[in-house]
Design a protein around this motif. Sequence first.
Motif, PDB file in Angstrom:
ATOM      1  N   THR A  62      35.058  19.421  48.140  1.00 23.38           N
ATOM      2  CA  THR A  62      36.153  19.929  47.331  1.00 23.38           C
ATOM      3  C   THR A  62      36.821  18.746  46.636  1.00 23.38           C
ATOM      4  O   THR A  62      36.386  17.606  46.780  1.00 23.38           O
ATOM      5  N   LEU A 118      43.223  26.065  52.268  1.00 22.40           N
ATOM      6  CA  LEU A 118      44.309  26.956  51.825  1.00 22.40           C
ATOM      7  C   LEU A 118      45.487  27.054  52.792  1.00 22.40           C
ATOM      8  O   LEU A 118      46.568  27.489  52.399  1.00 22.40           O
ATOM      9  N   MET A 166      37.581  35.096  54.756  1.00 27.07           N
ATOM     10  CA  MET A 166      38.316  35.758  53.669  1.00 27.07           C
ATOM     11  C   MET A 166      37.472  35.848  52.409  1.00 27.07           C
ATOM     12  O   MET A 166      36.805  34.891  52.027  1.00 27.07           O
ATOM     13  N   VAL A 219      41.150  39.569  47.735  1.00 27.11           N
ATOM     14  CA  VAL A 219      42.506  39.587  48.310  1.00 27.11           C
ATOM     15  C   VAL A 219      43.516  39.308  47.202  1.00 27.11           C
ATOM     16  O   VAL A 219      44.551  39.977  47.105  1.00 27.11           O
ATOM     17  N   HIS A 260      55.835  35.181  49.873  1.00 31.61           N
ATOM     18  CA  HIS A 260      54.820  34.575  50.739  1.00 31.61           C
ATOM     19  C   HIS A 260      54.084  33.518  49.925  1.00 31.61           C
ATOM     20  O   HIS A 260      53.675  33.753  48.788  1.00 31.61           O
ATOM     21  N   MET A 265      52.153  39.612  51.621  1.00 29.84           N
ATOM     22  CA  MET A 265      50.946  40.459  51.699  1.00 29.84           C
ATOM     23  C   MET A 265      49.891  39.689  52.488  1.00 29.84           C
ATOM     24  O   MET A 265      49.781  38.463  52.346  1.00 29.84           O
TER      25      MET A 265
HETATM   26  O1  UT7 Z   1      47.833  34.922  52.842  1.00 26.73           O
HETATM   27  C1  UT7 Z   1      47.061  36.060  52.741  1.00 26.73           C
HETATM   28  C2  UT7 Z   1      46.765  36.312  51.369  1.00 26.73           C
HETATM   29  N1  UT7 Z   1      45.759  35.398  50.895  1.00 26.73           N
HETATM   30  C3  UT7 Z   1      45.711  35.199  49.621  1.00 26.73           C
HETATM   31  O2  UT7 Z   1      46.537  35.722  48.927  1.00 26.73           O
HETATM   32  C4  UT7 Z   1      44.580  34.396  49.034  1.00 26.73           C
HETATM   33  C5  UT7 Z   1      44.212  35.011  47.730  1.00 26.73           C
HETATM   34  N2  UT7 Z   1      43.114  34.364  47.042  1.00 26.73           N
HETATM   35  C6  UT7 Z   1      43.248  33.164  46.439  1.00 26.73           C
HETATM   36  O3  UT7 Z   1      44.274  32.519  46.524  1.00 26.73           O
HETATM   37  C7  UT7 Z   1      42.097  32.681  45.575  1.00 26.73           C
HETATM   38  O4  UT7 Z   1      41.186  33.728  45.393  1.00 26.73           O
HETATM   39  C8  UT7 Z   1      41.378  31.433  46.148  1.00 26.73           C
HETATM   40  C9  UT7 Z   1      42.263  30.227  46.027  1.00 26.73           C
HETATM   41  C10 UT7 Z   1      40.991  31.698  47.589  1.00 26.73           C
HETATM   42  C11 UT7 Z   1      40.081  31.159  45.349  1.00 26.73           C
HETATM   43  O5  UT7 Z   1      40.400  31.001  43.976  1.00 26.73           O
HETATM   44  P1  UT7 Z   1      39.513  31.756  42.869  1.00 26.73           P
HETATM   45  O6  UT7 Z   1      40.004  31.339  41.560  1.00 26.73           O
HETATM   46  O7  UT7 Z   1      39.552  33.228  43.216  1.00 26.73           O
HETATM   47  O8  UT7 Z   1      38.095  31.125  43.101  1.00 26.73           O
HETATM   48  P2  UT7 Z   1      36.713  31.841  43.538  1.00 26.73           P
HETATM   49  O9  UT7 Z   1      36.788  32.306  44.952  1.00 26.73           O
HETATM   50  O10 UT7 Z   1      36.374  32.837  42.487  1.00 26.73           O
HETATM   51  O11 UT7 Z   1      35.732  30.614  43.451  1.00 26.73           O
HETATM   52  C12 UT7 Z   1      35.459  29.944  42.206  1.00 26.73           C
HETATM   53  C13 UT7 Z   1      34.463  28.827  42.471  1.00 26.73           C
HETATM   54  C14 UT7 Z   1      33.263  29.269  43.283  1.00 26.73           C
HETATM   55  O12 UT7 Z   1      32.133  28.609  42.774  1.00 26.73           O
HETATM   56  P3  UT7 Z   1      31.098  29.405  41.830  1.00 26.73           P
HETATM   57  O13 UT7 Z   1      30.608  30.553  42.647  1.00 26.73           O
HETATM   58  O14 UT7 Z   1      31.911  29.861  40.640  1.00 26.73           O
HETATM   59  O15 UT7 Z   1      30.043  28.379  41.499  1.00 26.73           O
HETATM   60  C15 UT7 Z   1      33.552  28.710  44.664  1.00 26.73           C
HETATM   61  O16 UT7 Z   1      32.391  28.429  45.404  1.00 26.73           O
HETATM   62  O17 UT7 Z   1      35.093  27.772  43.216  1.00 26.73           O
HETATM   63  C16 UT7 Z   1      34.291  27.434  44.350  1.00 26.73           C
HETATM   64  N3  UT7 Z   1      35.161  26.981  45.417  1.00 26.73           N
HETATM   65  C17 UT7 Z   1      35.557  25.696  45.545  1.00 26.73           C
HETATM   66  N4  UT7 Z   1      35.293  24.600  44.848  1.00 26.73           N
HETATM   67  C18 UT7 Z   1      35.866  23.454  45.238  1.00 26.73           C
HETATM   68  C19 UT7 Z   1      35.728  27.717  46.398  1.00 26.73           C
HETATM   69  N5  UT7 Z   1      36.489  26.937  47.181  1.00 26.73           N
HETATM   70  C20 UT7 Z   1      36.393  25.688  46.693  1.00 26.73           C
HETATM   71  C21 UT7 Z   1      36.954  24.459  47.044  1.00 26.73           C
HETATM   72  N6  UT7 Z   1      36.675  23.371  46.298  1.00 26.73           N
HETATM   73  N7  UT7 Z   1      37.784  24.338  48.111  1.00 26.73           N
END
Ligand code: UT7
Length: 322
Positions: A29, A157, A212, A217, A249, A309
């Motif tokens: 990352t 996260l 997750m 979510v 939150h 949430m």
């Molecule tokens: O507290 C309970 C409630 N929880 C939440 O509200 C969490 C809600 N979700 C989120 O905050 C976001 O969805 C995340 C921060 C978890 C992820 O952000 P996103 O913009 O939805 O990214 P994504 O899951 O669509 O992933 C985009 C890309 C993926 O790569 P590809 O498939 O596009 O090639 C992931 O593999 O980012 C990649 N990725 C990372 N890259 C670098 C996922 N995690 C990481 C990372 N570092 N840590």
Amino acid sequence: MIRSVIVGTGSALPRRAVSNAELAERVDTSDEWIVERTGISNRHIAAPDETTSSLATDAARKAIEAAGFEAASIDLIVLATATPDQTFPATATIVQNNLGCRGGIAFDVAAVCSGFLYAVGVADSMLRSGMAKRALVIGSETFSRILDWEDRTTCVLFGDGAGAIVLEAQEQGAEAPRGVLATRLHADGAHNQLLFVDGGPSTTGTVGKLRMKGREVFRHAVVNLAEVLGEVLEETGHSAADIDWLVPHQANARILDATARKLNLPAEKVIMTVGQHANTSAASVPLALDVAVRDGRIRQGDLVVLEAMGGGFTWGASVVRM
Ligand code: UT7
């Protein structure tokens, strides 16, 4: 009318802060990705001697001190956590013993990231029905213990911490009463496989790790939070324009921005601590509240809206006059 008035707040963080750069040495990352996608720069991670109960006890002591009460006068402790010290007894009873309280009510609430809102709802009902007079409502978590440190999609996260409030049952007049004015809570178990822990006493006999589907979510969070905020504002006869402070939150800065935009609320009215604390689950709302009370932003008389949430799904919101 009897209202549950917030008379003190407190919080506690583990000693060790961990930067994005430090995590980038362990998983694939980068600081850029984490900041851009979540707004998180730092989180605190508990050492072996720092536990959910020890953080909760520290936060509770500060809240009780701010209220100017003797700890022994607390007759209700509701502690929200998904990371209890042990499967049982309830972590609330460990905190009760640490504080030197005896004989009152003490129990845990499990609603993951919405746990603090659920705890406020339960404590407020018990105070207004006369079951107790002075309540300690705590959110405390050590999520670092249930993270899969190989999984970059989740381990960056979350963080550890605790927040607490003291609620006192007080007679309030009809004109701008202080206290919890309304709480609305919801759950929809159909989505419980989008955010869960893959273990437990009755299934695997292990503690398990957090799993997750973040993107899904995220989508549900923005919709559900907007809905419940609308409900709770309507119930209290307020509009979004009346809100002095939104204490959301702290899961992701982009969810906070989207929620504020839906309410037409300027960013300056949103308390944002996710950058320094990351997502501390049930601790995040009381932690953010305490930060803003102690730095002088949130003052007595302000109209404050709390919302969260999380896993379950569970979600909820409260309108509080400080
Ligand atoms: O507290 C309970 C409630 N929880 C939440 O509200 C969490 C809600 N979700 C989120 O905050 C976001 O969805 C995340 C921060 C978890 C992820 O952000 P996103 O913009 O939805 O990214 P994504 O899951 O669509 O992933 C985009 C890309 C993926 O790569 P590809 O498939 O596009 O090639 C992931 O593999 O980012 C990649 N990725 C990372 N890259 C670098 C996922 N995690 C990481 C990372 N570092 N840590």
